[in-house]
Design a protein around this motif. Structure first.
Motif, short mmCIF file in Angstrom:
data_model
loop_
_atom_site.label_atom_id
_atom_site.label_comp_id
_atom_site.label_asym_id
_atom_site.label_seq_id
_atom_site.Cartn_x
_atom_site.Cartn_y
_atom_site.Cartn_z
N LEU A 169 0.78 -1.70 -0.45
CA LEU A 169 -0.12 0.20 -0.21
C LEU A 169 0.52 1.64 -0.15
CD1 LEU A 169 -3.43 -0.33 1.95
CD2 LEU A 169 -3.44 0.20 -0.08
N PHE A 170 2.15 1.54 0.68
CA PHE A 170 2.69 2.25 0.54
C PHE A 170 3.32 2.80 -0.87
CE2 PHE A 170 7.53 3.65 0.47
CZ PHE A 170 7.39 4.96 1.06
N ALA A 256 0.67 -2.82 16.17
CA ALA A 256 2.01 -1.32 15.02
C ALA A 256 1.32 -1.63 13.15
CB ALA A 256 3.22 -1.32 15.10
N GLY A 257 1.67 -3.09 12.93
CA GLY A 257 1.74 -3.54 12.20
C GLY A 257 -0.13 -3.18 10.99
N ILE A 258 -0.64 -3.93 12.09
CA ILE A 258 -2.43 -3.92 11.69
C ILE A 258 -2.86 -1.77 11.91
CG2 ILE A 258 -4.70 -3.93 12.84
CD1 ILE A 258 -3.69 -6.71 13.92
N PHE A 261 -1.02 -0.33 8.40
CA PHE A 261 -1.80 -1.21 7.07
C PHE A 261 -3.36 -0.15 7.18
CE2 PHE A 261 -5.11 -4.38 5.26
CZ PHE A 261 -4.99 -4.39 4.23
N GLN A 262 -4.20 -0.16 8.45
CA GLN A 262 -5.27 0.86 8.81
C GLN A 262 -5.04 1.94 7.74
OE1 GLN A 262 -5.84 0.48 12.30
NE2 GLN A 262 -7.86 -0.98 12.32
N SER A 263 -3.32 2.67 8.21
CA SER A 263 -3.75 4.75 7.44
C SER A 263 -2.91 4.57 6.49
CB SER A 263 -2.10 5.22 8.99
OG SER A 263 -1.00 3.81 7.83
N LYS A 264 -2.93 3.20 5.76
CA LYS A 264 -2.32 3.39 4.38
C LYS A 264 -3.48 3.41 3.60
CE LYS A 264 1.98 4.23 4.32
NZ LYS A 264 2.43 5.51 3.94
N LEU A 265 -4.74 2.83 4.44
CA LEU A 265 -6.04 2.82 3.61
C LEU A 265 -6.66 3.85 4.10
CD1 LEU A 265 -7.42 -1.24 4.74
CD2 LEU A 265 -6.89 -0.12 2.79
N LEU A 321 -10.06 -5.12 6.42
CA LEU A 321 -10.14 -4.37 5.19
C LEU A 321 -11.79 -4.46 5.10
CD1 LEU A 321 -8.19 -6.35 2.63
CD2 LEU A 321 -8.41 -4.04 2.88
N ASP A 322 -12.99 -5.18 6.42
CA ASP A 322 -13.95 -5.06 6.41
C ASP A 322 -14.28 -4.32 6.79
OD1 ASP A 322 -16.44 -5.49 5.85
OD2 ASP A 322 -16.54 -7.69 7.37
N ASP A 323 -13.49 -3.92 8.21
CA ASP A 323 -14.20 -2.50 8.98
C ASP A 323 -13.34 -1.38 8.88
OD1 ASP A 323 -13.85 -1.66 11.85
OD2 ASP A 323 -11.70 -1.12 11.50
N PHE A 324 -12.58 -1.30 8.36
CA PHE A 324 -11.88 -0.23 6.94
C PHE A 324 -13.15 0.48 6.80
CE2 PHE A 324 -10.26 1.64 3.16
CZ PHE A 324 -10.58 2.58 3.42
#
Length: 385
Positions: A169-170, A256-258, A261-265, A321-324
């Motif tokens: 995603l980055f 931290a990884g999750i 990932f959320q921040s990049k989404l 992804l579903d939560d986002f």
């Protein structure tokens, strides 16, 4: 007679004159080592050129492109921020695949820089799974969705395949801003996750996601134009990439990884909104499922522990992804739910076969048709006095 006196030569006997005597044999002239090495190098070069020429004739007669054995050396080019991106106007043609990029470095046919009036542009974002790693042009989901939507009467629609093998995603966010946003997308489809596993399980995800460099040196890119080099280095001696997540990743998802990932989404959502585009989120089809077929388990991990770890990782990706999508009111297309984890639909742990690409396209088209119908109805209402 004196015993020291020399007897005259006897008939039938030969005498050898002393060195340097008149009429004696001259010493053999030796070629200097440097010159012999030069001759050997020239002979070797001529032999290599002959083999190269013969191979080029062979691949041409078969209808292949010269990069057939090492296409990856020329498909990618260096990029200062993402490490690499796709080379514009690339083409690979072999007995199995036909892959091409247009002048924008997007897989698929040429498009105009300015979106045609009345046309809806849909962009597919992701890595090799979105790119269509195992299929030829026309068989990847992007092309199938474009055809299905236009056949359904919700066109004209252009589906742009902006995916790049290996991108997380980055990297995809940078590509969106540089390449996709200027093309005026209306809908952005995210088919992401697998390449984000590296920082999903990292305690230092920012450093991990940015540690991308172009691994192909300039000298090898030059040699990539040689059919002979590609044949020897990549067909005879090369190794296939390993997409078994459970085998390669020995860690669990971290907080931290999750969060990263959320921040990049969220970042790509903001960029899409700024470009006037609607985001659609997809789960990725993968073999990392509890009911994976026995003959596909080796594509996930070497043992049951590896497979269970991979299942947990992809469950976390899908849930994130579903939560986002739910938090942002975005459509969520559960592709994983409709693609069985069997070799009929998955060629390895994450890449779809032609049959799998069709299932992906069917599910995505079904979700996009009502969305496009709403866009068209809103456009019609705005035109009415």
């Amino acid at each position: 007679m004196d015993s020291d006196s020399q007897s005259p030569p006897q008939p039938g006997l030969e005498t050898t004159p002393p060195p340097g005597a008149a009429g004696g044999a001259r010493p053999r002239r030796t070629i200097p080592l440097r010159r012999r090495l030069l001759f050997a190098a020239i002979a070797l070069l001529l032999a290599l050129l002959l083999v190269e020429g013969s191979l080029r004739v062979y691949v041409a007669l078969r209808g292949w492109t010269p990069n057939v054995y090492a296409a990856q050396l020329l498909l990618f080019r260096p990029h200062p921020e993402t490490g690499y991106d796709l080379t514009p106007n690339f083409e690979l043609r072999s007995g199995t695949f036909h892959i091409s990029t247009n002048s924008f470095g997007l897989r698929g046919p040429e498009i105009a820089a300015d979106k045609p009036d009345g046309t809806t542009r849909i962009v597919l974002i992701g890595g090799s799974a979105a790119f269509g790693y195992l299929v030829s042009d026309g068989q990847e989901a992007a092309r199938l969705v474009e055809q299905q939507l236009n056949d359904a009467g919700v066109g004209p629609v252009e589906v742009l395949n902006a995916a790049v093998p290996g991108y997380n995603l980055f990297q995809s966010n940078i590509r969106f801003r540089e390449v996709v946003a200027p093309l005026e997308p209306d809908i952005v489809v995210l088919y992401v996750g697998c390449n984000d596993v590296r920082y999903l399980v990292s305690d230092d995800p920012i450093a991990t996601e940015e540690s991308r460099t172009f691994s192909v040196p300039a000298w090898e890119r030059m040699l990539g134009h040689s059919v002979l080099y590609g044949l020897v280095a990549y067909r005879l001696l090369g190794r296939k990439p390993d997409f078994g997540v459970g085998r390669r990743v020995q860690s669990e998802p971290t907080e931290a990884g999750i969060a990263q990932f959320q921040s990049k989404l969220e970042e790509i959502q903001r960029d899409a909104e700024a470009a006037g585009a609607q985001v659609v989120v997809c789960s990725q089809a993968t073999a990392s499922q509890p009911d994976v077929a026995d003959d596909l388990k080796i594509a996930v991990g070497d043992n049951e522990e590896d497979i269970a770890r991979a299942v947990r990782i992809f469950d976390t990706l899908k849930a994130t992804l579903d939560d986002f999508a739910n938090r942002n009111g975005l459509p969520f297309v559960d592709v994983e739910a409709v693609v069985p984890p069997t070799t009929e639909y998955l060629g390895d742990g994450i890449h779809l076969t032609p049959a799998g690409e069709r299932l992906f396209a069917d599910e995505l088209s079904a979700a996009l048709i009502p969305l496009l119908q709403n866009v068209q109805s809103e456009g019609t209402s705005e035109e009415m006095p």
